[in-house]
Write a protein that holds these residues in place. Structure first.
Motif, PDB file in Angstrom:
ATOM      1  N   TRP A  59       0.027   7.103  10.983  1.00 30.41           N
ATOM      2  CA  TRP A  59      -0.629   7.200   9.681  1.00 30.41           C
ATOM      3  C   TRP A  59      -0.824   5.830   9.003  1.00 30.41           C
ATOM      4  O   TRP A  59      -1.435   5.734   7.951  1.00 30.41           O
ATOM      5  N   TRP A  60      -0.325   4.768   9.648  1.00 26.06           N
ATOM      6  CA  TRP A  60      -0.574   3.421   9.142  1.00 26.06           C
ATOM      7  C   TRP A  60      -1.970   2.918   9.524  1.00 26.06           C
ATOM      8  O   TRP A  60      -2.467   1.959   8.928  1.00 26.06           O
ATOM      9  N   ILE A  61      -2.573   3.504  10.559  1.00 27.51           N
ATOM     10  CA  ILE A  61      -3.864   3.000  11.048  1.00 27.51           C
ATOM     11  C   ILE A  61      -4.899   3.045   9.920  1.00 27.51           C
ATOM     12  O   ILE A  61      -5.049   4.068   9.248  1.00 27.51           O
ATOM     13  N   GLU A  96      -3.330   5.933  -1.985  1.00 25.36           N
ATOM     14  CA  GLU A  96      -3.954   4.754  -1.382  1.00 25.36           C
ATOM     15  C   GLU A  96      -4.002   4.921   0.129  1.00 25.36           C
ATOM     16  O   GLU A  96      -3.149   5.599   0.708  1.00 25.36           O
ATOM     17  N   ARG A  97      -5.006   4.307   0.744  1.00 20.77           N
ATOM     18  CA  ARG A  97      -5.081   4.240   2.202  1.00 20.77           C
ATOM     19  C   ARG A  97      -5.476   2.821   2.602  1.00 20.77           C
ATOM     20  O   ARG A  97      -6.195   2.126   1.875  1.00 20.77           O
ATOM     21  N   PRO A  98      -5.001   2.332   3.761  1.00 15.05           N
ATOM     22  CA  PRO A  98      -5.308   0.965   4.173  1.00 15.05           C
ATOM     23  C   PRO A  98      -6.738   0.786   4.676  1.00 15.05           C
ATOM     24  O   PRO A  98      -7.305   1.676   5.320  1.00 15.05           O
ATOM     25  N   ILE A 129       0.862  -1.183   0.000  1.00 15.22           N
ATOM     26  CA  ILE A 129       0.000   0.000   0.000  1.00 15.22           C
ATOM     27  C   ILE A 129       0.897   1.231   0.000  1.00 15.22           C
ATOM     28  O   ILE A 129       1.688   1.427   0.931  1.00 15.22           O
ATOM     29  N   LYS A 130       0.798   2.038  -1.042  1.00 13.48           N
ATOM     30  CA  LYS A 130       1.641   3.230  -1.143  1.00 13.48           C
ATOM     31  C   LYS A 130       0.786   4.456  -0.859  1.00 13.48           C
ATOM     32  O   LYS A 130      -0.102   4.812  -1.639  1.00 13.48           O
ATOM     33  N   SER A 131       1.046   5.093   0.273  1.00 17.21           N
ATOM     34  CA  SER A 131       0.241   6.226   0.736  1.00 17.21           C
ATOM     35  C   SER A 131       1.127   7.461   0.864  1.00 17.21           C
ATOM     36  O   SER A 131       2.092   7.465   1.636  1.00 17.21           O
ATOM     37  N   GLY A 169       3.312   8.479  -1.150  1.00 11.81           N
ATOM     38  CA  GLY A 169       4.666   8.167  -1.598  1.00 11.81           C
ATOM     39  C   GLY A 169       5.433   7.218  -0.703  1.00 11.81           C
ATOM     40  O   GLY A 169       6.553   6.825  -1.025  1.00 11.81           O
ATOM     41  N   GLU A 170       4.844   6.830   0.437  1.00 13.56           N
ATOM     42  CA  GLU A 170       5.515   5.920   1.372  1.00 13.56           C
ATOM     43  C   GLU A 170       4.730   4.613   1.483  1.00 13.56           C
ATOM     44  O   GLU A 170       3.498   4.584   1.435  1.00 13.56           O
ATOM     45  N   PHE A 171       5.470   3.498   1.674  1.00 13.75           N
ATOM     46  CA  PHE A 171       4.833   2.185   1.785  1.00 13.75           C
ATOM     47  C   PHE A 171       4.299   1.948   3.197  1.00 13.75           C
ATOM     48  O   PHE A 171       4.959   2.256   4.188  1.00 13.75           O
ATOM     49  N   ILE A 172       3.099   1.385   3.267  1.00 11.11           N
ATOM     50  CA  ILE A 172       2.531   0.880   4.524  1.00 11.11           C
ATOM     51  C   ILE A 172       2.529  -0.639   4.418  1.00 11.11           C
ATOM     52  O   ILE A 172       1.826  -1.201   3.569  1.00 11.11           O
ATOM     53  N   PRO A 173       3.316  -1.349   5.227  1.00 12.10           N
ATOM     54  CA  PRO A 173       3.387  -2.815   5.128  1.00 12.10           C
ATOM     55  C   PRO A 173       2.128  -3.493   5.686  1.00 12.10           C
ATOM     56  O   PRO A 173       1.894  -3.508   6.885  1.00 12.10           O
ATOM     57  N   SER A 174       1.331  -4.037   4.790  1.00 10.94           N
ATOM     58  CA  SER A 174       0.051  -4.624   5.198  1.00 10.94           C
ATOM     59  C   SER A 174       0.228  -5.817   6.135  1.00 10.94           C
ATOM     60  O   SER A 174      -0.586  -6.036   7.029  1.00 10.94           O
ATOM     61  N   LEU A 175       1.298  -6.577   5.962  1.00 10.81           N
ATOM     62  CA  LEU A 175       1.483  -7.771   6.798  1.00 10.81           C
ATOM     63  C   LEU A 175       1.782  -7.413   8.246  1.00 10.81           C
ATOM     64  O   LEU A 175       1.389  -8.130   9.168  1.00 10.81           O
ATOM     65  N   ILE A 176       2.489  -6.318   8.462  1.00 13.01           N
ATOM     66  CA  ILE A 176       2.757  -5.882   9.842  1.00 13.01           C
ATOM     67  C   ILE A 176       1.451  -5.448  10.503  1.00 13.01           C
ATOM     68  O   ILE A 176       1.177  -5.783  11.666  1.00 13.01           O
TER      69      ILE A 176
END
Length: 536
Positions: free
Chosen positions: A502-504, A469-471, A432-434, A436-443
């Motif tokens: 911001w990963w939430i 994108e947003r998770p 997930i690229k939000s 410009g930065e990656f959010i690791p979905s598995l974590i």
């Protein structure tokens, strides 16, 4: 005569198992039972009959079946005469199954009676099929509109003409699960599979699993899926009893475990979750004490890992892909980790692991440089081993991308910790690229899975006008669960420094169950599609 150039072919594995462990058993459900020695004779009879009905070297033979004794015989009988075993994915839609059979150019089919309607519907497309070998568990003869042979009659064949095969002879072909488009064909030689099986056998015997010849295997990875992770061959090398469950059913699997004394299994996390949360598991807790389980196929959520540990399951994670035969890493103990305290060792054995023997593995950044072992920097896993697929069958364009710069590119993103253990943080296609930065979905999935009211979880990206994108988290709850509870839970994880604020996820979607792929993984492609349709 001088030096004999001994070739690494699969018949040597069968011969070894039958010679050294002749009384060890292969069991198919509650229907049929063989010693290794009698199983080996059945394999030779089937191989001889295949030769007599006209199977030639290089012919591809499709097998359409559940996890049965017939399938396991095919794992040996087909390659040992120089033909190629095509393990057809029976969980594909019929049209995709047919596409793979046509693309592979199958000449023969071995098929269980319940799958025959699929075959008959495709009759007009299968003009190149020379013969169909059918069977029923009842022993009754099964006829088709094709030229038909009865499998049980073929098992009485004699006069095998064992060819002197070269170890680089193709042995198997199958098709990837197709989560990124049409399935892609990958094929492997005898040498590939012998070396892969020997390496897997070595690491399953190391701690924490410590599998040995007294163990009883029941592998819950479909036989159509990446050589069932090599275990039909590993069992002959290890001398272990092998239990085949047929069609998967958690109730019956627990029954088989109890009756046959199963001590070792391999599976994807979804199957483990189905077994451990089944009502029958609660009634038979003793079955799981000391059960050794290798997990692969997708990330093991921490919540499930600790549930398994609580129930007495000895768990270890492995990793690989269709293109790699499949095993690349297993979370066995290296010389540093074996000296750590028990809880620290457990934290390592549920990571993605370390390379098994003969695997050369790197984790690289976008410029091809190896990333630091800091447990934070993310890179792509690239590999070299003596058992990787050479190509995508008849697909030079995707082959070139797969083998960029002489390394097989997995498309998996990972970090490496100070001990050298991998932890996959995302698939390249799932990242997930939000902003410009990656959010690791598995974590995120791993953390959410530890909430006591979460049964299963999957995180995917949703298109966002501002951030790209947003998770979004899809959750199968355990009892009553509100979004506010999960937000509070993740806010505490932010305070603990485990994730960025911001990963939430922007949204939580509660569902009764997840769509699954043909290999029982959570189908994130279907979840993303559901989100897209909801945004319209």
């Amino acid at each position: 005569m001088g030096f004999y150039n001994y070739q690494l072919t699969l018949d040597k594995i069968l011969e070894y198992g039958c010679t050294v462990y002749p009384t060890r058993e292969i069991v198919y459900r509650d229907r049929r039972r063989y010693s290794f020695a009698s199983f080996g004779e059945k394999v030779k009879s089937l191989a001889a009959s295949l030769q007599k009905i006209g199977v030639s070297k290089g012919d591809k033979i499709a097998v359409v079946d559940w996890d049965t004794d017939v399938y396991m015989m095919s794992y040996y009988a087909i390659p040992m005469i120089g033909a190629v075993l095509h393990t057809v994915n029976i969980r594909y839609p019929p049209e995709i199954m047919l596409k793979t059979m046509l693309h592979a150019e199958d000449k023969w089919i071995i098929i269980r009676d319940e799958f025959l309607p699929l075959l008959e519907k495709a009759r007009n497309f299968l003009q190149g099929i020379r013969g169909v070998i059918t069977y029923s568990d009842t022993g009754e003869k099964v006829r088709t509109s094709f030229k038909t042979y009865d499998l049980w009659e073929l098992l009485s064949g004699e006069g095998l003409q064992q060819p002197e095969l070269q170890e680089d002879t193709p042995a198997t072909i199958f098709y990837t699960s197709g989560t990124t488009g049409d399935p892609k064909g990958v094929w492997f030689t005898h040498r590939d599979l012998v070396l892969h099986s020997m390496s897997v056998a070595l690491v399953t015997g190391r701690p924490p699993l410590l599998a040995g010849q007294k163990d009883v295997y029941m592998i819950l990875v479909p036989m159509f899926h990446v050589h069932q992770w090599g275990f039909p061959y590993v069992t002959m090398l290890m001398g272990t009893k092998y239990v085949l469950p047929g069609r998967y059913d958690p109730y019956f699997e627990i029954t088989l475990m109890k009756r046959e004394g199963v001590t070792f299994s391999a599976m994807v996390p979804t199957i483990l979750h189905m077994i451990l949360t089944h009502p029958e598991a609660e009634r038979n807790p003793e079955v799981f004490k000391g059960w050794k389980v290798m997990i692969g196929g997708s990330a093991l959520p921490s919540g499930l890992a600790y549930l398994a540990r609580k129930m007495g399951v000895n768990i270890s994670v492995g990793y690989g892909l269709s293109e790699t035969a499949p095993v690349l890493t297993v979370a066995y103990y290296n010389s540093v980790v074996e000296g750590l305290p028990e809880d620290d060792r457990f934290a390592q054995q549920i990571k993605t692991g370390i390379p098994i023997p003969l695997v050369k593995l790197r984790v690289i950044d976008e410029k091809g440089n190896e990333i630091p072992r800091d447990g934070k920097t993310v890179g792509e896993i690239v590999v070299r081993t003596p058992w990787l697929t050479r190509e995508y069958y008849k697909d030079p364009e995707r082959t070139e991308k797969l083998w960029k710069d002489g390394w097989l590119h997995t498309g998996d993103l990972a970090v490496i910790d100070e001990y050298g253990y991998l932890k996959i943080v995302d698939r390249d296609k799932d990242a997930i690229k939000s902003g410009g930065e990656f959010i690791p979905s598995l974590i995120l999935e791993d953390l959410i899975s530890t909430h006591p009211k979460v049964s299963e979880v999957a995180v995917v990206g949703m298109k966002h006008e501002k951030w790209g994108e947003r998770p979004v988290a899809f959750v199968v709850p355990r009892g009553e669960l509100r979004e506010e509870e999960l937000l509070d839970f993740l806010a505490k994880k932010v305070e603990e420094g485990k994730i960025q604020k911001w990963w939430i996820p922007d949204k939580f979607v509660f569902v009764k169950e997840f769509p699954k792929t043909s290999t029982n993984k959570i189908d994130k492609k279907a979840l993303r599609k559901a989100l897209e349709e909801g945004q319209r």
